[in-house]
Design an enzyme around this catalytic site. Structure first.
Site, PDB file in Angstrom:
ATOM      1  N   TYR A  96      -1.205  -0.331  10.480  1.00 36.61           N
ATOM      2  CA  TYR A  96      -1.296  -0.820   9.100  1.00 36.61           C
ATOM      3  C   TYR A  96      -0.172  -0.261   8.231  1.00 36.61           C
ATOM      4  CZ  TYR A  96      -3.075  -1.535   4.391  1.00 36.61           C
ATOM      5  OH  TYR A  96      -3.205  -1.880   3.062  1.00 36.61           O
ATOM      6  N   SER A 153       0.855  -1.184   0.000  1.00 39.11           N
ATOM      7  CA  SER A 153       0.000   0.000   0.000  1.00 39.11           C
ATOM      8  C   SER A 153       0.887   1.229   0.000  1.00 39.11           C
ATOM      9  CB  SER A 153      -0.891   0.024   1.243  1.00 39.11           C
ATOM     10  OG  SER A 153      -1.522   1.283   1.390  1.00 39.11           O
TER      11      SER A 153
END
Length: 241
Positions: free
Chosen positions: A164, A148
């Site tokens: 995350y 990501s």
């Protein structure tokens, strides 16, 4: 089935981006194996692909379990013998504020952090290393890690998601080290950013479809032998580290 058909394993493939990656690779002629923790969910997803004429099957695979990963590698060896593509797609976010989407680093629950890293990083290492004997039997093995841009130290997009985002930064670093280790081999390793895709991962709040999110991973999974190694890519090209 032909002797030249390539086999691809996609983890976390029973839904969302993983399913879209498996579907796209299947449409390109790959035999796709859908890794899923839940047997019923995996079987249902595989059946939906088979109904489209895709060569697909499910494989029980919990990336957080050494025993599950070892068993999956053994089963895959018995089924197909060789693996050409591994897409490490399975991932979790950890709890976040439903309003701000934030994960405050000053209040991190270390057990939550450990769980996210266990899936997003250690899980990738577990699966990759277990599948390496099968990948090394391929003439052109490809490994793609779903990352990501929130893990990019240069871009730092979106809200503060200390759990995350940090796990994806960690994964990007691991991706580079695998690419370095395989520099003089046919194994090509890269990371892909799918963008903000509308899935249950984010409460369907994304602005991209799973098919759009899958595109970069599929491109990296089908790179030619002179393709890039150890990179971090999205639709528009390289993601700044």
């Amino acid at each position: 089935m032909t002797t030249t058909q390539k086999t691809a394993l996609v983890t976390g493939a029973n839904k969302g981006i993983g399913y879209a990656i498996a579907e796209a690779l299947g449409r390109l002629g790959h035999r796709v194996v859908l890794g899923a923790r839940d047997d019923a969910a995996g079987a249902d997803a595989a059946a939906r692909l088979v109904a489209q004429g895709i060569d697909a099957s499910a494989l029980r695979l919990d990336v957080t379990s050494d025993a599950s990963v070892a068993a999956a590698a053994g089963e895959l060896a018995d089924r197909v013998g060789t693996l050409d593509v591994l897409v490490n797609n399975a991932g979790v976010s950890g709890a976040f504020d439903p309003v701000t989407w934030g994960q405050d680093p000053t209040t991190i629950d270390l057990d939550v952090l450990r769980g996210v890293v266990d899936t997003n990083v250690y899980g990738v290492i577990r699966v990759t290393n277990a599948m390496l004997p099968l990948l090394r039997r391929s003439d052109a093995p490809r490994i793609v890690n779903t990352s990501s841009s929130m893990g990019s130290l240069g871009r730092q997009p979106g809200p503060v998601m200390a759990v995350y985002s940090s796990s994806k930064t960690f994964l990007n670093g691991v991706t580079v080290q695998y690419a370095r280790a395989f520099a003089d081999t046919p194994v090509i390793v890269n990371a892909a950013c799918p963008g903000l895709v509308a899935t249950d991962f984010n409460g369907f709040a994304g602005d991209r479809t799973p098919e759009q999110g899958a595109a970069t991973a599929v491109r990296l999974a089908t790179l030619p032998d002179d393709g890039p190694r150890g990179g971090f890519f999205e639709d528009d090209g390289v993601v700044p580290w």
